[in-house]
Write a protein that holds these residues in place. Structure first.
Motif, PDB file in Angstrom:
ATOM      1  N   GLU A 172      -9.627  39.417   5.419  1.00  0.00           N
ATOM      2  CA  GLU A 172      -8.249  39.064   4.826  1.00  0.00           C
ATOM      3  C   GLU A 172      -7.365  39.818   5.508  1.00  0.00           C
ATOM      4  O   GLU A 172      -7.377  40.878   5.860  1.00  0.00           O
ATOM      5  N   PHE A 289      -8.728  38.754  -7.017  1.00  0.00           N
ATOM      6  CA  PHE A 289      -8.014  37.548  -6.359  1.00  0.00           C
ATOM      7  C   PHE A 289      -6.781  38.104  -5.518  1.00  0.00           C
ATOM      8  O   PHE A 289      -5.711  38.458  -5.855  1.00  0.00           O
ATOM      9  N   HIS A 290      -7.264  38.123  -4.421  1.00  0.00           N
ATOM     10  CA  HIS A 290      -6.276  38.660  -3.187  1.00  0.00           C
ATOM     11  C   HIS A 290      -5.723  40.056  -3.682  1.00  0.00           C
ATOM     12  O   HIS A 290      -4.471  40.347  -3.742  1.00  0.00           O
ATOM     13  N   SER A 295     -10.417  39.537  -1.538  1.00  0.00           N
ATOM     14  CA  SER A 295     -10.944  38.709  -2.468  1.00  0.00           C
ATOM     15  C   SER A 295     -12.440  39.010  -2.694  1.00  0.00           C
ATOM     16  O   SER A 295     -13.136  38.866  -1.787  1.00  0.00           O
ATOM     17  N   GLU A 325     -15.587  37.310  -0.837  1.00  0.00           N
ATOM     18  CA  GLU A 325     -15.663  36.074  -0.583  1.00  0.00           C
ATOM     19  C   GLU A 325     -15.846  35.650   0.857  1.00  0.00           C
ATOM     20  O   GLU A 325     -16.631  34.592   0.985  1.00  0.00           O
ATOM     21  N   ASN A 368     -12.934  32.607 -10.494  1.00  0.00           N
ATOM     22  CA  ASN A 368     -13.231  33.829 -11.207  1.00  0.00           C
ATOM     23  C   ASN A 368     -12.749  33.417 -12.657  1.00  0.00           C
ATOM     24  O   ASN A 368     -13.431  33.689 -13.625  1.00  0.00           O
ATOM     25  N   SER A 405     -11.295  26.645  -5.929  1.00  0.00           N
ATOM     26  CA  SER A 405     -10.747  27.989  -5.576  1.00  0.00           C
ATOM     27  C   SER A 405      -9.519  28.425  -6.219  1.00  0.00           C
ATOM     28  O   SER A 405      -8.642  27.518  -6.355  1.00  0.00           O
ATOM     29  N   GLU A 407      -7.131  29.821  -4.420  1.00  0.00           N
ATOM     30  CA  GLU A 407      -6.264  29.715  -3.267  1.00  0.00           C
ATOM     31  C   GLU A 407      -5.706  28.168  -3.523  1.00  0.00           C
ATOM     32  O   GLU A 407      -4.573  27.902  -3.238  1.00  0.00           O
ATOM     33  N   GLU A 410      -3.104  28.207  -6.697  1.00  0.00           N
ATOM     34  CA  GLU A 410      -2.656  29.919  -6.825  1.00  0.00           C
ATOM     35  C   GLU A 410      -1.664  29.768  -8.180  1.00  0.00           C
ATOM     36  O   GLU A 410      -1.690  30.765  -8.807  1.00  0.00           O
TER      37      GLU A 410
END
Length: 434
Positions: A172, A289-290, A295, A325, A368, A405, A407, A410
């Motif tokens: 990431e 999440f991020h 992630s 991830e 998630n 996902s 992403e 978002e």
């Protein structure tokens, strides 16, 4: 010869009397006795088999003593070190109690460390005792597992190794991996003397290979995971979560719905407390999440893997199926498939099958949040106040409908998450315990 024939004669005698049609009262009485004897014998046979199977399963799953003995041998050889080593191996103040393992290679035990209740997790990779060739290979793997970093490595070089490892694990760009590597270095100095010994460095390196330890390290300040108390090699101890699983006492899945609801009502927390615990789960999803350190994917959202404290703060009880991830995507890409169901990791991380390449695609079918809402639907909807029940159900259904996902959607993901948290928090914010 006559003695050898006795069991067969008894067997035919037994079959004859068991199946023949009784002709008078005494015969009926004898037949009833034989039938009762046969049923008792069958019950003893089945019971013995069940006990044997359970014992075999237990002896395979529960090898914590063997695991800790192996770690102590490495400690005495100078391969590993950590805050838990002396207590485990010399003072015997770290005791392994109840076996909680669900996998033979990942030993989990409740423990007492002095006055502290905790949970011990130990990696058990040894081959069975009868497999001599396997043992030789395993010893080589164990030595290799605790051979990094090599002798003579400086602290700065070790920091670079940790950072490179985290980049490969998390991948990431926006993640604050520098801070996480610093946190790993601080944890490596187990005796807090300002120096990291070779054995301490090798122990911390082995721990960083474990996804559950990496997650616990990353989320220590957020409070979603139990606090790490110490380690010895890649055996580590965390604080005990007072209330796990999530439901407290959970009726079996085969029980009628009304029995499960009654059990939840009698033994589970009150609705305001369940709402607070639910907000904790949603905050965990938000952090995964991020988050600051990359992630993660939640690949098994069984209620048994979560719990809460005495103040009803949410905690992850078992993080073995929460994986970075990037690690998940790298592994799933290599998996061959003929249909989508071949692309399942754990219980909840499903991707699709690319039939042209016969390989699994890396993008999960559900984020998630959608999987978390599936858990919350039964947990927080039951007993919800009438003035928010309809809106809560509507939002949970919208949440479970999320696909792809996080992403890929978002904005929608963040909107659904914030709406749910706001709805629950407004309802319980007046409670002093919340």
């Amino acid at each position: 010869m006559a003695k050898a024939q006795l069991p067969w004669r008894f067997f035919f005698f037994f079959i004859f009397f068991f199946f023949r049609k009784p002709l008078h009262t005494q015969a009926r009485l004898s037949s009833a006795h034989l039938k009762c004897l046969f049923v008792c014998w069958l019950a003893v046979l089945v019971g013995s088999w069940v006990v044997y199977v359970e014992y075999s399963s237990y002896s395979e799953l529960c090898r914590g003593r063997q695991c800790s003995a192996a770690m102590c041998a490495r400690y005495r050889d100078g391969l590993v070190d950590g805050a838990a080593c002396s207590s485990l191996c010399d003072k015997n103040t770290l005791e392994l109690n109840k076996c909680l393992s669900t996998h033979a290679t990942k030993q989990v035990y409740s423990s007492m460390w002095g006055d502290l209740e905790g949970v011990v997790r130990c990696q058990m990779d040894e081959a069975p005792a009868y497999d001599v060739a396997g043992q030789m290979e395993t010893r080589k793997e164990v030595v290799a597992r605790f051979a990094t970093p090599p002798k003579g490595t400086s602290v700065e070089k070790f920091r670079e190794m940790i950072l490179d490892h985290l980049k490969a694990k998390v991948d990431e760009e926006q993640a604050n991996l520098g801070e996480l590597s610093t946190r790993a270095l601080v944890a490596a100095d187990a005796n807090k003397d300002g120096h990291i010994s070779l054995a301490e460095a090798r122990s911390s390196w082995a721990l960083l290979q474990l996804d559950d330890f990496l997650l616990a390290l990353a989320l220590q300040e957020r409070g979603h995971t139990p606090r790490i108390l110490g380690f010895c090699g890649d055996l580590y101890v965390t604080e005990k979560i007072p209330n796990a699983p999530l439901y407290g006492v959970r009726a079996p899945a085969w029980a009628p719905v009304w029995v499960r609801r009654a059990t939840d009502r009698w033994f589970g927390p009150t609705w305001p407390h369940r709402a607070k615990i639910s907000i904790g789960l949603l905050e965990l999803v938000e952090d995964l999440f991020h988050g600051a350190f990359g992630s993660f994917l939640m690949c098994d959202l069984s209620a048994a893997h979560f719990g809460y404290t005495g103040r009803h703060d949410f905690r992850v009880a078992d993080a073995q199926n929460i994986v970075p991830e990037a690690t998940f995507q790298e592994a799933i890409r290599q998996q061959r498939c003929d249909k989508d169901t071949d692309c399942l990791y754990g219980m909840d991380c499903l991707t699709s099958c690319d039939l042209t390449k016969r390989r699994c695609t890396p993008e999960v079918a559900q984020p998630n949040l959608a999987k978390a809402c599936r858990v919350l639907q039964e947990y927080v909807l039951q007993g919800a106040p009438s003035d928010i029940r309809e809106e809560l159900e509507k939002q949970l259904n919208a949440c479970m409908a999320l696909r792809g996902s996080a992403e890929q959607a978002e904005i929608q993901h963040s909107l659904v998450l914030n709406n749910l948290k706001t709805l629950l928090w407004k309802k319980i914010s007046h409670n002093k315990d919340s």
